[in-house]
Design a protein around this motif. Structure first.
Motif, PDB file in Angstrom:
ATOM      1  N   VAL A 221       0.834  -1.199   0.000  1.00  0.00           N
ATOM      2  CA  VAL A 221       0.000   0.000   0.000  1.00  0.00           C
ATOM      3  C   VAL A 221       0.872   1.254   0.000  1.00  0.00           C
ATOM      4  N   LEU A 222       1.873   1.294   0.869  1.00  0.00           N
ATOM      5  CA  LEU A 222       2.751   2.460   0.957  1.00  0.00           C
ATOM      6  C   LEU A 222       3.470   2.740  -0.358  1.00  0.00           C
ATOM      7  N   GLU A 223       3.817   1.690  -1.085  1.00  0.00           N
ATOM      8  CA  GLU A 223       4.539   1.889  -2.336  1.00  0.00           C
ATOM      9  C   GLU A 223       3.638   2.341  -3.477  1.00  0.00           C
ATOM     10  N   ARG A 224       2.346   2.454  -3.220  1.00  0.00           N
ATOM     11  CA  ARG A 224       1.421   2.863  -4.277  1.00  0.00           C
ATOM     12  C   ARG A 224       0.797   4.226  -4.022  1.00  0.00           C
ATOM     13  N   ILE A 225       1.338   4.972  -3.053  1.00  0.00           N
ATOM     14  CA  ILE A 225       0.868   6.326  -2.813  1.00  0.00           C
ATOM     15  C   ILE A 225       2.044   7.294  -2.922  1.00  0.00           C
ATOM     16  N   PRO A 226       1.791   8.538  -3.361  1.00  0.00           N
ATOM     17  CA  PRO A 226       2.880   9.519  -3.434  1.00  0.00           C
ATOM     18  C   PRO A 226       3.272  10.016  -2.045  1.00  0.00           C
ATOM     19  N   PHE A 227       4.475  10.535  -1.925  1.00  0.00           N
ATOM     20  CA  PHE A 227       4.969  11.122  -0.679  1.00  0.00           C
ATOM     21  C   PHE A 227       5.284  12.588  -0.936  1.00  0.00           C
ATOM     22  N   VAL A 228       4.496  13.482  -0.358  1.00  0.00           N
ATOM     23  CA  VAL A 228       4.860  14.892  -0.381  1.00  0.00           C
ATOM     24  C   VAL A 228       6.195  15.019   0.338  1.00  0.00           C
ATOM     25  N   THR A 229       7.123  15.793  -0.201  1.00  0.00           N
ATOM     26  CA  THR A 229       8.474  15.786   0.355  1.00  0.00           C
ATOM     27  C   THR A 229       8.624  16.633   1.622  1.00  0.00           C
ATOM     28  N   HIS A 230       7.630  17.453   1.954  1.00  0.00           N
ATOM     29  CA  HIS A 230       7.754  18.274   3.149  1.00  0.00           C
ATOM     30  C   HIS A 230       6.744  17.842   4.203  1.00  0.00           C
ATOM     31  N   TYR A 231       6.339  18.761   5.088  1.00  0.00           N
ATOM     32  CA  TYR A 231       5.484  18.413   6.215  1.00  0.00           C
ATOM     33  C   TYR A 231       4.037  18.108   5.831  1.00  0.00           C
ATOM     34  N   GLY A 232       3.689  18.217   4.564  1.00  0.00           N
ATOM     35  CA  GLY A 232       2.361  17.800   4.131  1.00  0.00           C
ATOM     36  C   GLY A 232       2.245  16.307   3.917  1.00  0.00           C
ATOM     37  N   VAL A 233       3.317  15.557   4.167  1.00  0.00           N
ATOM     38  CA  VAL A 233       3.322  14.133   3.842  1.00  0.00           C
ATOM     39  C   VAL A 233       2.240  13.361   4.590  1.00  0.00           C
ATOM     40  N   GLU A 234       2.056  13.645   5.879  1.00  0.00           N
ATOM     41  CA  GLU A 234       1.090  12.858   6.662  1.00  0.00           C
ATOM     42  C   GLU A 234      -0.351  13.109   6.241  1.00  0.00           C
ATOM     43  N   VAL A 235      -0.709  14.388   6.063  1.00  0.00           N
ATOM     44  CA  VAL A 235      -2.084  14.666   5.669  1.00  0.00           C
ATOM     45  C   VAL A 235      -2.329  14.184   4.236  1.00  0.00           C
ATOM     46  N   GLY A 236      -1.293  14.241   3.401  1.00  0.00           N
ATOM     47  CA  GLY A 236      -1.418  13.703   2.057  1.00  0.00           C
ATOM     48  C   GLY A 236      -1.701  12.212   2.056  1.00  0.00           C
ATOM     49  N   HIS A 237      -1.015  11.484   2.938  1.00  0.00           N
ATOM     50  CA  HIS A 237      -1.270  10.045   3.066  1.00  0.00           C
ATOM     51  C   HIS A 237      -2.732   9.762   3.389  1.00  0.00           C
ATOM     52  N   THR A 278      -0.746  21.296   0.454  1.00  0.00           N
ATOM     53  CA  THR A 278      -1.005  19.882   0.174  1.00  0.00           C
ATOM     54  C   THR A 278      -2.493  19.602   0.074  1.00  0.00           C
ATOM     55  N   ILE A 279      -3.277  20.148   0.995  1.00  0.00           N
ATOM     56  CA  ILE A 279      -4.725  19.940   0.965  1.00  0.00           C
ATOM     57  C   ILE A 279      -5.327  20.579  -0.278  1.00  0.00           C
ATOM     58  N   LEU A 315      12.498  41.127   6.793  1.00  0.00           N
ATOM     59  CA  LEU A 315      11.545  40.356   6.002  1.00  0.00           C
ATOM     60  C   LEU A 315      12.221  39.080   5.512  1.00  0.00           C
ATOM     61  N   VAL A 316      11.618  37.946   5.819  1.00  0.00           N
ATOM     62  CA  VAL A 316      12.156  36.646   5.422  1.00  0.00           C
ATOM     63  C   VAL A 316      11.151  35.977   4.499  1.00  0.00           C
ATOM     64  N   LEU A 317      11.611  35.564   3.331  1.00  0.00           N
ATOM     65  CA  LEU A 317      10.752  34.912   2.346  1.00  0.00           C
ATOM     66  C   LEU A 317      11.125  33.442   2.232  1.00  0.00           C
ATOM     67  N   THR A 318      10.112  32.578   2.248  1.00  0.00           N
ATOM     68  CA  THR A 318      10.324  31.133   2.112  1.00  0.00           C
ATOM     69  C   THR A 318       9.414  30.596   1.027  1.00  0.00           C
ATOM     70  N   ASP A 319       9.981  29.867   0.103  1.00  0.00           N
ATOM     71  CA  ASP A 319       9.178  29.232  -0.950  1.00  0.00           C
ATOM     72  C   ASP A 319       8.697  27.878  -0.442  1.00  0.00           C
ATOM     73  N   LEU A 320       7.388  27.734  -0.312  1.00  0.00           N
ATOM     74  CA  LEU A 320       6.790  26.506   0.207  1.00  0.00           C
ATOM     75  C   LEU A 320       6.260  25.612  -0.910  1.00  0.00           C
ATOM     76  N   ALA A 321       6.725  25.815  -2.111  1.00  0.00           N
ATOM     77  CA  ALA A 321       6.209  25.087  -3.269  1.00  0.00           C
ATOM     78  C   ALA A 321       6.134  23.593  -2.999  1.00  0.00           C
ATOM     79  N   LEU A 322       5.010  23.007  -3.367  1.00  0.00           N
ATOM     80  CA  LEU A 322       4.779  21.587  -3.117  1.00  0.00           C
ATOM     81  C   LEU A 322       5.569  20.747  -4.105  1.00  0.00           C
ATOM     82  N   THR A 323       6.374  19.858  -3.574  1.00  0.00           N
ATOM     83  CA  THR A 323       7.041  18.837  -4.386  1.00  0.00           C
ATOM     84  C   THR A 323       6.698  17.487  -3.777  1.00  0.00           C
TER      85      THR A 323
END
Length: 341
Positions: A221-237, A278-279, A315-323
């Motif tokens: 099952v785990l090998e058939r779902i994508p893994f978001v590379t950042h902290y969205g991984v759990e909710v994505g699962h 991610t959502i 001012l600090v800028l962070t790119d949160l782009a989903l990968t």
């Protein structure tokens, strides 16, 4: 605003009846099983434990020693303990290896695939570098880890063929200067993840801690779902699995108390942004979000420092782009790569 307090026994009055039924069927406690009982239930299946760790030299060694002592040497429940060293700058790798874990550098797995940053990347690489039929994921920053974490997560998988994925939950104290809030941890869960899941995937409303870093699943099952590379991984699962497999294959287990290092408010803001993206990605994928423009992935935050644009803050800028990494099974079919020694 009216709040209704309810326990599992009366959950049907507050949430759809299906959720109340699921809570009864698919919620358990870690001490519902013993290690010896689960060893007998393995029946030839193998178990891997994956621990993603970045700068966790203070905690990772004790986690590994606990697993090896209780669940490898005393009871042969776990067959493989792997620590994925996620670009640590301290002695995480050395401490984990000395405690008895197999340690791999995150970017060395599936080399020469270019590496990505993030917790989800470490988890995906850990899945790729292990072979167990069942895979348990445990965070590397726990102060009060017990073997019961692994036992509890494996219990439903080894005793109920209808369960594919098990999520941990626990009390998460927030320790401050002279004060402890017994359930003050999990701020991103309560402020971001839970409201959004209740709005768009209410069938997941029964999960006590949808962002918990302790969970386990069947490899196929785990090998058939994508893994978001950042902290969205759990909710994505959770979203991907409930859409693909349905709610009843998901379970949750009470692991007791979880104490770990808490992140600062700005770090939690970045985590929240990643989870929201991610959502939104899943909403779009399922045809439930139509937008003229994609959301900006650039997060602007302010901190003490040199004045910026007339404001006495930096001012600090962070790119949160989903990968995200594709399902491991399709990736291996498409791009067979060797693992680096």
């Amino acid at each position: 605003m009216h709040a209704t307090r309810t326990g599992v026994d009366t959950a049907e009055n507050a949430v759809p009846a299906a959720i109340g039924t699921w809570l009864r069927r698919r919620s358990a406690r870690a001490d519902d099983w013993t290690a010896a009982e689960l060893v007998a239930a393995k029946r030839g299946r193998t178990v891997s434990v994956v621990i993603p760790a970045r700068d966790e030299q203070e905690t990772v060694g004790e986690i590994v020693r606990t697993i090896r002592t209780a669940l490898v040497d005393e009871h042969p429940l776990v067959d493989e303990v792997l620590v994925v060293d996620s670009h640590s700058t301290d002695a995480t790798a050395e401490v984990a290896a000395a405690a008895g874990a197999t340690v791999v550098a995150q970017d060395a797995v599936l080399y020469p695939l270019p590496g990505l940053r993030g917790k989800g990347e470490a988890l995906w690489k850990g899945l790729a570098a292990t072979t167990g039929d069942l895979v348990v994921f445990v965070d590397g920053d726990l102060y009060d880890f017990t073997a019961g974490y692994v036992i509890g997560l494996l219990g439903p998988l080894l005793t109920d063929p209808g369960v594919d994925y098990v999520k941990g939950f626990y009390h998460r104290p927030l320790v401050g200067a002279g004060h402890t809030d017994a359930d003050g941890g999990g701020r991103v869960t309560e402020l971001v993840a839970r409201p959004l899941l209740n709005m768009y995937w209410p069938q997941l409303a029964g999960f006590v801690q949808p962002l918990a870093g302790e969970y386990a699943g069947r490899r196929e099952v785990l090998e058939r779902i994508p893994f978001v590379t950042h902290y969205g991984v759990e909710v994505g699962h959770l979203i991907d699995l409930v859409e693909w497999r349905g709610l009843d294959v998901l379970a949750q287990v009470d692991l007791g108390i979880r104490t770990h290092r808490h992140q600062g408010t700005q770090a939690l803001g970045r985590m929240s942004g990643q989870i929201m993206l991610t959502i939104m990605d899943r909403l779009k994928a399922h045809g439930r979000l139509v937008s003229a423009e994609s959301p900006s992935t650039l997060l602007a935050q302010f901190q003490r420092g040199e004045p910026t644009h007339g404001v006495e803050r930096e001012l600090v800028l962070t790119d949160l782009a989903l990968t995200q990494r594709p399902p491991l099974s399709t990736f291996r079919q498409r791009e067979p790569l060797r693992e680096s020694a």
